[in-house]
Design a protein around this motif. Structure first.
Motif, PDB file in Angstrom:
ATOM      1  N   GLU A  53       0.061  -1.317  -0.141  1.00 59.04           N
ATOM      2  CA  GLU A  53      -0.448   0.132  -0.565  1.00 59.04           C
ATOM      3  C   GLU A  53       0.741   1.558   0.476  1.00 59.04           C
ATOM      4  N   LEU A  54      -0.133   2.144  -0.792  1.00 63.00           N
ATOM      5  CA  LEU A  54       1.158   3.506  -0.456  1.00 63.00           C
ATOM      6  C   LEU A  54       0.238   4.075   1.212  1.00 63.00           C
ATOM      7  N   VAL A  55       1.728   4.295   1.508  1.00 61.60           N
ATOM      8  CA  VAL A  55       1.601   5.467   2.584  1.00 61.60           C
ATOM      9  C   VAL A  55       1.927   6.803   3.164  1.00 61.60           C
ATOM     10  N   GLY A  56       1.160   7.709   3.506  1.00 58.58           N
ATOM     11  CA  GLY A  56       1.313   9.259   3.643  1.00 58.58           C
ATOM     12  C   GLY A  56       1.725   9.719   4.343  1.00 58.58           C
ATOM     13  N   LEU A  57       2.670  10.375   4.883  1.00 61.94           N
ATOM     14  CA  LEU A  57       3.173  11.223   6.237  1.00 61.94           C
ATOM     15  C   LEU A  57       3.296  13.076   5.459  1.00 61.94           C
ATOM     16  N   PHE A  58       3.666  13.940   6.458  1.00 67.16           N
ATOM     17  CA  PHE A  58       3.828  14.991   6.976  1.00 67.16           C
ATOM     18  C   PHE A  58       4.723  14.831   7.761  1.00 67.16           C
ATOM     19  N   PRO A  59       5.613  14.764   7.482  1.00 64.38           N
ATOM     20  CA  PRO A  59       7.463  14.850   8.398  1.00 64.38           C
ATOM     21  C   PRO A  59       7.374  15.812   9.146  1.00 64.38           C
ATOM     22  N   GLU A  60       6.984  17.286   8.752  1.00 59.23           N
ATOM     23  CA  GLU A  60       6.737  18.451  10.235  1.00 59.23           C
ATOM     24  C   GLU A  60       6.847  18.070  11.399  1.00 59.23           C
ATOM     25  N   GLY A  61       5.669  16.921  11.292  1.00 55.01           N
ATOM     26  CA  GLY A  61       4.751  16.275  12.822  1.00 55.01           C
ATOM     27  C   GLY A  61       3.779  17.480  12.871  1.00 55.01           C
TER      28      GLY A  61
END
Length: 626
Positions: free
Chosen positions: A529-537
């Motif tokens: 699957e695709l996993v989406g992140l917002f690494p700024e948190g």
């Protein structure tokens, strides 16, 4: 120029489009002409009542769909579809020659045999028709191609019905019908010679001659993919719903509106034009991709305007009926009926085109034609069931407007049931609605997101709806990792929950939730699957890019997968960002339909990813637009 009209200039589409258009035209020319002849001239040929003959003709035409659809699906998977298209056109020429013999001999037996063979012709061409499109069109052309085919088919039905009726009433009409049918069939064969090769996906397939066991097997193929099977059920329901309305047009025109044959044509033309407009609009509204978010929109319109026809219909038959078309149009409320009927067609286009495209794009290539054959079988079964149910309700005393109201109510019930089983339809509708009512979204570089297999998507975090914007732009489902507080945001929590977003909390706040989130991310990536992140948190408080946190490194150490950087532009200062305070607590700075952008960069192999490098590329993609 819209890409769907551009396809008409392409050799990979134009010959096929003309071939299927002429085939649908010929089917309806012969069927309607035969029904008219049976209604007005059958007394000189037989003692059977005209009403019975008309229903018998309808049953004879649809019977092959039950008998031979399974075999047709096998042939379309085993042999080149372009070659099958030409063979089907040769069969059509022979069928119209048989029809000519039937007219010359005044033989109902021969004419019904020709009608049965014409049903076989349509049955054989059905799986070829819809399985060929994904082989000749790109993914971003599939909606446009299906829209052109659906619009063309309904226009062909309308024209064939009109021409068939005119030829049946002409002097020596039998010869005109047969001669016209042969001419159209020959023209269809000539256009079919231009269809490019469409190689067989399963040339070694062993054809099962038993239609019963193969029918069940084909339905089994469709059931293996739940969204595909439910798309088929939705398509079948649409044909039941649409056929129920179409079948009532003659009686509705006569017994409710007080019109004659011209009024029937007016109703059919209004509905057909609506279907054509709705089908063609799908390509623009979907952004050129398979957008199943239009399906719930279509179902809402089918219910509302079906109900509106029921309420807008005259309750008393005009005293001086039958009326001319001009007199019918002069009746109070008739334009509301026609508007509702046209909008029923428009929303029908929104409903049916994405479902066909979804069925094609998500079916296994080696089974696609057989799955389409299963769809044709279920379509026929639903239409017959709908006709029987409509007959029973009318026989029980319901008026035609009341029948329309019952059908519209049932449409709402069926739609809610399907969306409950597959929330993806409703989720796509919500995100589509957001992007098309609040923002205008422009995308760039989304081809860098892999079509298959696992990957991590990283993006700057500007607003509370970033995940929805990305989900609306990306055709693959993405499992977003998001702050547990945003995950529980009212209303949007429904979307996040059913899209299987992964809530996360800081270690100092809830270490158990954080660890569970990393475990779930690993499971998702292992499943492809695709996993989406917002690494700024966190959501930016000032529009500037915040430092990336090290969580991405931990994920890639455990799951070495590609990383695709994205950047959102234009959301800062919108109603869902934090500029000047919490979202929605201040006057709207950026209005409705403000332009936003989503830019994707090339995927990074996992071994090359560094947090500073990734942050730098997101900043470059974002540019100086916040």
């Amino acid at each position: 120029m819209s890409s769907q009209f551009h396809l008409l200039r392409e050799r990979r589409f134009r010959p096929f489009f003309l071939t299927q258009f002429l085939g649908a035209f010929n089917d309806n020319l012969f069927k309607n002409a035969l029904v008219v002849l049976l209604t007005f001239k059958a007394a000189s040929w037989t003692t059977i009542a005209p009403e019975l003959l008309a229903n018998l003709a309808a049953g004879i035409f649809i019977l092959p769909f039950f008998l031979f659809s399974a075999s047709a699906g096998q042939l379309a998977d085993k042999y080149d579809k372009a070659r099958l298209t030409r063979l089907v056109k040769v069969l059509e020429i022979a069928i119209m020659a048989i029809a000519l013999a039937g007219f010359l001999l005044h033989s109902l037996t021969v004419l019904f045999a020709a009608l049965f063979l014409l049903g076989c012709h349509s049955t054989l061409f059905g799986p070829v028709k819809y399985a060929l499109l994904p082989q000749h069109l790109h993914e971003n052309e599939l909606i446009g191609g299906n829209a052109m085919v659906e619009a063309g088919t309904f226009v062909a039905i309308l024209l064939g019905t009109l021409v068939g009726g005119l030829l049946a009433g002409a002097e020596n009409g039998e010869l005109w019908i047969a001669g016209g049918g042969i001419a159209v069939a020959v023209t269809g064969y000539l256009t079919s010679r231009g269809v490019p090769p469409a190689p067989a996906p399963e040339p070694g397939l062993t054809v099962n001659p038993n239609p019963l066991t193969e029918t069940w097997r084909n339905i089994g193929f469709a059931r293996e993919n739940r969204p595909v099977f439910l798309a088929i059920m939705g398509i079948s329901w649409f044909w039941l719903y649409g056929a129920l309305f179409l079948a009532q047009f003659p009686a509705y025109a006569k017994d409710v509106l007080g019109g004659g044959e011209g009024t029937v044509t007016l109703l059919l033309a209004t509905f057909t034009i609506g279907i054509g407009i709705g089908s063609l609009l799908c390509e623009k509204l979907s952004g050129g991709h398979v957008e199943i978010g239009l399906v719930p929109l279509g179902s809402i319109g089918l219910t509302l305007f079906g109900m509106d026809i029921a309420f807008a219909s005259p309750s008393v038959l005009p005293a001086d009926a039958p009326l001319s078309i001009a007199q019918v149009l002069a009746q109070p409320g008739i334009f509301r009926v026609l508007l509702a009927l046209s909008m029923l067609g428009v929303f029908g286009g929104f409903f049916i085109v994405p479902l066909y495209a979804m069925m094609q794009s998500r079916s296994a290539a080696g089974q696609r034609a057989r799955i389409i054959a299963a769809n044709n079988i279920l379509n026929a079964l639903f239409m017959v069931s709908g006709a029987l149910a409509a007959g029973g309700l009318l026989g029980a005393g319901l008026t035609i407007p009341m029948l329309f109201g019952v059908a519209a109510t049932m449409n709402a019930v069926v739609a809610l049931y399907i969306y409950r089983l597959v929330p993806e339809f409703l989720l796509r509708f919500i995100v589509w609605l957001l992007i098309h009512t609040v923002y205008r979204l422009r995308t760039e570089g989304l081809e860098h997101i892999p079509e298959n297999g696992p990957a991590v998507i990283v993006c700057n975090h500007v607003s509370f709806v970033d995940a929805l914007v990305i989900a609306a732009a990306c055709r693959r489902p993405i499992r977003f990792v998001m702050d547990h507080r945003i995950f529980r945001w009212p209303v949007l929590s429904f979307v996040f929950r059913h899209s299987r977003a992964i809530p996360i909390a800081p270690a100092k706040e809830d270490p158990a939730m954080m660890e569970a989130a990393f475990v779930e991310v690993s499971k998702a990536l292992a499943a492809g699957e695709l996993v989406g992140l917002f690494p700024e948190g966190k959501i930016t408080a000032d529009g500037e890019l915040c430092p990336f946190r090290p969580g991405i490194t931990r994920i890639l150490d455990a799951n070495p997968v590609p990383v695709v950087p994205l950047a959102l532009r234009g959301l800062w200062g919108s109603m869902f960002s934090r500029k000047d305070g919490p979202a929605l607590s201040r006057p709207l700075r950026r209005g409705l339909f403000s332009r936003i952008e989503l830019i994707a960069g090339p995927a990074w192999p996992p071994e090359t990813v560094s947090i500073p490098g990734l942050q730098l590329q997101v900043a470059e993609l974002r540019g100086d637009k916040k």
